[in-house]
Each structure stands twice: as structure tokens, then as C-alpha cells.
Design a protein around this motif. Structure first.
Motif, PDB file in Angstrom:
ATOM      1  N   UNK A 145     -34.866 -12.279 -13.455  1.00 47.30           N
ATOM      2  CA  UNK A 145     -35.303 -10.932 -13.833  1.00 47.30           C
ATOM      3  C   UNK A 145     -34.212  -9.906 -13.559  1.00 47.30           C
ATOM      4  N   UNK A 146     -33.477 -10.088 -12.455  1.00 47.63           N
ATOM      5  CA  UNK A 146     -32.388  -9.170 -12.122  1.00 47.63           C
ATOM      6  C   UNK A 146     -31.271  -9.249 -13.161  1.00 47.63           C
ATOM      7  N   UNK A 158     -26.961  -3.088  -6.927  1.00 50.45           N
ATOM      8  CA  UNK A 158     -27.612  -3.308  -5.642  1.00 50.45           C
ATOM      9  C   UNK A 158     -28.685  -4.381  -5.774  1.00 50.45           C
ATOM     10  N   UNK A 159     -29.310  -4.455  -6.952  1.00 48.95           N
ATOM     11  CA  UNK A 159     -30.299  -5.503  -7.210  1.00 48.95           C
ATOM     12  C   UNK A 159     -29.657  -6.884  -7.160  1.00 48.95           C
ATOM     13  N   UNK A 160     -28.448  -6.990  -7.710  1.00 53.93           N
ATOM     14  CA  UNK A 160     -27.748  -8.273  -7.702  1.00 53.93           C
ATOM     15  C   UNK A 160     -27.413  -8.692  -6.276  1.00 53.93           C
ATOM     16  N   UNK A 161     -26.982  -7.740  -5.460  1.00 47.53           N
ATOM     17  CA  UNK A 161     -26.704  -8.025  -4.048  1.00 47.53           C
ATOM     18  C   UNK A 161     -27.979  -8.470  -3.348  1.00 47.53           C
ATOM     19  N   UNK A 162     -29.069  -7.757  -3.628  1.00 51.08           N
ATOM     20  CA  UNK A 162     -30.366  -8.097  -3.035  1.00 51.08           C
ATOM     21  C   UNK A 162     -30.793  -9.514  -3.429  1.00 51.08           C
ATOM     22  N   UNK A 164     -30.182  -5.898 -15.327  1.00 49.57           N
ATOM     23  CA  UNK A 164     -28.831  -5.330 -15.295  1.00 49.57           C
ATOM     24  C   UNK A 164     -28.237  -5.263 -16.703  1.00 49.57           C
ATOM     25  N   UNK A 165     -28.362  -6.361 -17.439  1.00 54.82           N
ATOM     26  CA  UNK A 165     -27.768  -6.423 -18.778  1.00 54.82           C
ATOM     27  C   UNK A 165     -28.418  -5.412 -19.715  1.00 54.82           C
ATOM     28  N   UNK A 220     -35.464 -17.796  -7.548  1.00 56.34           N
ATOM     29  CA  UNK A 220     -34.922 -18.141  -8.864  1.00 56.34           C
ATOM     30  C   UNK A 220     -35.492 -17.206  -9.923  1.00 56.34           C
ATOM     31  N   UNK A 221     -36.792 -17.003  -9.906  1.00 58.94           N
ATOM     32  CA  UNK A 221     -37.430 -16.061 -10.826  1.00 58.94           C
ATOM     33  C   UNK A 221     -36.872 -14.648 -10.626  1.00 58.94           C
TER      34      UNK A 221
END
Length: 261
Positions: A227-228, A187-191, A232-233, A222-223
């Protein structure tokens, strides 16, 4: 020979539980420390902030003459370690749907290579290392590979975790990874992805000067994406089971052989 063997295992994404935690903590701490040092050494009169300056400004040896190489070290370490962690994740996701996992890891590794190359090609315009290619242009190319490679690769991985919950879509008979472990992080990646797109669309329509004001700033997003990616990784590397489910893996091969018949 033991160290050499361990390095080869890491490249394949094969870690013992203790090794994984130590490797993650060490690489995270070194790369983060280097980024902090690069920020501290950035000239105070330039008033560096994430709302006005890109991530790569820290690696510009003209803008940041005392701290740029710390940024380069951080990018190289992050690129290599991300590559190892993504292989670790891939080794577990390939059981869900092999062709999609292979496609995802290719894009993800392109992103890791781009991250490493960002450390070798600073964001400096006008410093030509070939007759018609400036260092800054090369930086922009590898930075795009890094960003879009990781976005596409991690999106593949997110889709795989969704497929894992649908019996008719996955190759395995049983669900391998429960939703609470995997789904929230994507969900963070989508955000981050939609935040970047929407904010830049607003900046374009309103005619704001680059990089845009406040939370609409390109540099802020970009920052945020950087961080996202890391969150995730690191999260998946720590949360996914260290032991690959062998029973499910064997069932996958049996299903494949049946399909061929």
C-alpha cells in the motif's frame, strides 16, 4: 496511429495533465476492483485476513480457484502502470542529480517487472513447470525482485528529493521541488521498511510461529509495504508539476559542460 503514439509516450512517462489523471484513475480502479473480487472469491472457510495470509495467496489457483486470475490481472496492470508513473517521476528527478536518478529508475523498473511477473507466476508449491523449478519457487524469486526493486528505487527517489534542498549537493542552481510536496510520503517508506525489519526481528527472537502474531505479522507488513508503494507513486505522479522546469534543465547542461572543461 494516434493510439500507438500515445502508448509510446506513456512508456516514456510523458503525459498531458488530463491524460495522467485519467490513466491513474482507470488503472487504479481496475486493479483495485480485481483485488477486491479476488478477495471476495477466496474460500470463506479459509478465513483470509491480512494478519495470517500473504498478498500472493489471493493469486494461488489452488487456494483461490475462482478468484486467482483477478489477482493476476491486478498485478499485471499495477506493474505496467507503476512503470509509466515512475518514468514520469524520473523525468523530473533526473534534473536534480542524473546518475542517482538513473540508478533509482533501474531498480524501480526491476521492481515493476517483478510485479508483472508475480501475475504470471502464482504462489503454488509443487506445480512444476520445469523439471527442477516449482511455480512457487519462481513466484518467490520474482516477488523478491518486486519488493526490493521498489524499495531501493523509491529510496533513491527519496534521497534525490532531500538532495534537492542542499545547493552543494544538487546539480541545479535552484531548488526544484518544495519539501511539502515530496518529503512526507517518504516517511511512510521509512515506517514500512523499519516496521518490517523490527517486527520480524522480534518474531525471530520470541520464537513465534510464522507469520507472527497481530501487528508483528509478516503478512501485515507485506500488505502495508504494498500500500505504501502505491501511495508514494500515485501521490508523486499527481503532485509533481506536469511541466518540466526547462530553465533549470538548461542550467544543468551548462554546469555539466563547465565541469568537463
Amino acid at each position: 496511429m494516434m493510439k500507438e503514439y500515445r502508448i509510446y509516450r506513456f512508456l516514456r512517462g510523458e503525459f498531458e495533465p488530463k491524460e495522467l489523471k485519467i490513466y491513474l484513475v482507470v488503472t487504479f480502479c481496475i486493479s483495485t476492483l480485481c483485488m477486491v473480487i479476488a478477495y471476495i472469491l477466496y474460500p470463506k472457510e479459509s478465513n483470509y485476513t491480512i494478519f495470517t495470509h500473504t498478498l500472493s495467496y489471493l493469486g494461488d489457483y489452488i487456494r483461490n480457484p475462482r478468484g486467482w486470475y483477478y489477482f493476476s490481472i491486478a498485478m499485471i496492470i499495477m506493474g505496467f502502470s507503476f512503470s509509466n508513473f515512475l518514468m514520469y517521476i524520473y523525468n523530473r528527478e533526473v534534473l536534480i542529480l542524473p546518475w542517482l536518478a538513473k540508478s533509482g529508475i533501474i531498480f524501480a523498473q526491476i521492481g515493476c517487472l517483478g510485479t508483472i511477473l508475480v501475475g504470471f507466476f502464482p504462489d503454488v508449491y509443487g506445480d512444476n513447470f520445469l523439471e527442477d523449478v516449482s511455480m512457487g519457487k519462481a513466484h518467490n524469486i520474482v516477488a523478491l525482485f518486486a519488493m526490493f526493486g521498489l524499495i531501493i528505487g523509491l529510496t533513491h527517489f527519496g534521497v534525490l528529493f532531500i538532495i534537492d534542498h542542499f545547493p552543494k549537493c544538487r546539480v541545479n542552481k535552484d531548488e526544484l521541488y518544495p519539501k511539502p510536496i515530496t518529503f512526507p510520503m517518504f516517511l511512510l517508506l521509512v515506517y514500512g521498511g523499519f516496521g518490517m525489519l523490527i517486527s520480524q526481528e522480534i518474531v525471530e527472537k520470541k520464537g513465534y510461529p510464522w507469520p507472527g502474531p497481530g501487528l508483528l505479522s509478516f503478512t501485515f507488513w507485506e500488505w502495508s509495504l504494498a500500500c505504501i508503494f502505491a501511495a508514494i507513486i500515485y501521490y508523486l505522479a499527481l503532485r509533481l508539476p506536469n511541466t518540466i522546469p526547462e530553465v533549470e534543465k538548461r542550467e544543468t547542461h551548462q554546469l555539466k559542460s563547465r565541469e568537463k572543461r
